[in-house]
Design a protein around this motif. Structure first.
Motif, PDB file in Angstrom:
ATOM      1  N   UNK A  74      -5.894  -8.420   4.830  1.00 39.45           N
ATOM      2  CA  UNK A  74      -4.652  -8.601   5.584  1.00 39.45           C
ATOM      3  C   UNK A  74      -4.892  -8.426   7.081  1.00 39.45           C
ATOM      4  N   UNK A  75      -5.812  -7.516   7.455  1.00 36.82           N
ATOM      5  CA  UNK A  75      -6.136  -7.345   8.873  1.00 36.82           C
ATOM      6  C   UNK A  75      -6.826  -8.593   9.413  1.00 36.82           C
ATOM      7  N   UNK A  76      -7.770  -9.130   8.657  1.00 37.95           N
ATOM      8  CA  UNK A  76      -8.473 -10.331   9.113  1.00 37.95           C
ATOM      9  C   UNK A  76      -7.502 -11.487   9.311  1.00 37.95           C
ATOM     10  N   UNK A  77      -6.561 -11.630   8.408  1.00 34.21           N
ATOM     11  CA  UNK A  77      -5.603 -12.727   8.531  1.00 34.21           C
ATOM     12  C   UNK A  77      -4.739 -12.596   9.780  1.00 34.21           C
ATOM     13  N   UNK A  78      -4.571 -11.363  10.268  1.00 40.00           N
ATOM     14  CA  UNK A  78      -3.705 -11.154  11.425  1.00 40.00           C
ATOM     15  C   UNK A  78      -4.441 -11.233  12.759  1.00 40.00           C
ATOM     16  N   UNK A  79      -5.746 -10.948  12.772  1.00 34.00           N
ATOM     17  CA  UNK A  79      -6.466 -10.936  14.055  1.00 34.00           C
ATOM     18  C   UNK A  79      -7.402 -12.127  14.217  1.00 34.00           C
ATOM     19  N   UNK A  80      -7.473 -13.001  13.225  1.00 34.79           N
ATOM     20  CA  UNK A  80      -8.482 -14.061  13.254  1.00 34.79           C
ATOM     21  C   UNK A  80      -8.322 -15.012  14.435  1.00 34.79           C
TER      22      UNK A  80
END
Length: 341
Positions: free
Chosen positions: A193-199
């Motif tokens: 979920x973090x990767x999806x938000x900062x990508x």
């Protein structure tokens, strides 16, 4: 004639003799002045009439790098320790307050009571021993596990779902950063979920995550998001002497410290960056015939843009030196041309 009274007027010659001047020596109480007269030197390179005192103005080539302020390594080390201790103290006090709240809400479990005692004891240790890692080291494994699973994780799960990345709060101050001294890195269950938000975020948002993600997570994120972005920048980059107007390379070097130097070098080689750079330099030298100073400033300006890690790579230095070697023959041809004028 150097150091001679043959040409001055008689009055000047008599005055100098009264002051004990001797022919062939310099002026001054100790004879320390110059003996030979100043000679005018004509600059040949593209400006045959330039003489003594000539200075070429600074070149507006778009490659200026402001000097970095001096850094006291020992002072920076102490600042890092102080910052880590502040964060550790805040983490300890926040957990202690949350455990107290749980007790007030009639949580009479043995695990909560034991965790409360352990955190209170660790807090006392923090006051006496100012060494990063003291808080976690003093917690019994069972207490640390209980705090992470029952106190921290529920708050992190709720926080990451509501979190919206922004440049003004890159440290995730509410839901992640306060717990770093105890959990170390982002829990694996929250990575996707973090990767999806900062990508697709900018440098200000992404850069703190190199500290918050574990090495495996960061390597995964770099390969999926950062390296493709840098590849696209290098591929679409335009090199425009005498003034570099495309800021893409500065952006690449801004991101470069976040990834491995060999990965950045692989991108530069795969996208034929140095071939494009040398080609642009060669065409400029042949078409515009810049001065030696301007051409040299262009090459050295590019060198200053590279990160220190990349400048340790011999192939990078070889390509940059090849640019300077390219400048010299062209300037020599110009010298021979002007010498015939």
């Amino acid at each position: 004639m150097s150091g001679s009274l043959a040409f001055p007027s008689r009055a000047v010659a008599n005055m100098m003799r009264r002051w004990n001047y001797r022919e062939g020596s310099g002026l001054g109480a100790q004879g320390q002045g110059i003996v030979l007269p100043i000679r005018a030197v004509v600059r040949v390179r593209r400006r045959p009439k330039a003489g003594l005192g000539y200075r070429e103005k600074p070149y507006d080539n778009g490659l200026h790098v402001p000097p970095e302020p001096p850094v006291d390594e020992e002072c920076r080390e102490w600042e890092d320790i102080a910052r880590a201790m502040r964060l550790e103290t805040e983490c300890c006090e926040t957990i202690l307050a949350l455990l107290h709240d749980m007790r007030l809400q009639r949580d009479d479990s043995v695990e909560t009571a034991d965790a409360l005692k352990a955190v209170a004891k660790s807090k006392k240790a923090l006051r006496g021993k100012r060494v990063p890692g003291t808080f976690k080291a003093r917690l019994p494994p069972s207490a640390a596990r209980y705090i992470i699973e029952q106190v921290i994780m529920p708050r992190m799960v709720a926080g990451v779902r509501e979190w919206k990345p922004s440049s003004w709060d890159p440290d995730c101050g509410d839901w992640l950063r306060p717990w770093i001294p105890l959990i170390g890195h982002l829990p694996e269950s929250l990575y996707d979920i973090v990767e999806s938000k900062i990508s697709n975020c900018g440098y200000e948002v992404v850069s703190p995550w190199k500290e918050y993600l574990n090495p495996v997570q960061w390597d995964t994120f770099s390969k999926r998001d950062i390296l493709p972005y840098l590849t696209r920048l290098v591929r679409e980059m335009r090199i425009t002497p005498p003034k570099q107007t495309d800021p893409s390379f500065r952006t690449v070097m801004l991101w470069a410290p976040l990834v491995r130097a060999q990965d950045v070098m692989s991108i530069l080689e795969a996208e034929r960056f140095f071939d494009k750079w040398e080609g642009a330099l060669r065409r400029w030298l042949q078409a515009a015939k810049p001065s030696l100073g301007e051409a040299t400033a262009w090459c050295t300006g590019w060198k200053k843009l590279f990160t220190p890690e990349l400048l340790t790579d011999e192939s990078v230095l070889a390509h940059l030196d090849a640019g300077l070697d390219m400048v010299d023959p062209v300037m020599q041809d110009l010298d021979s041309l002007f010498s015939k004028l």
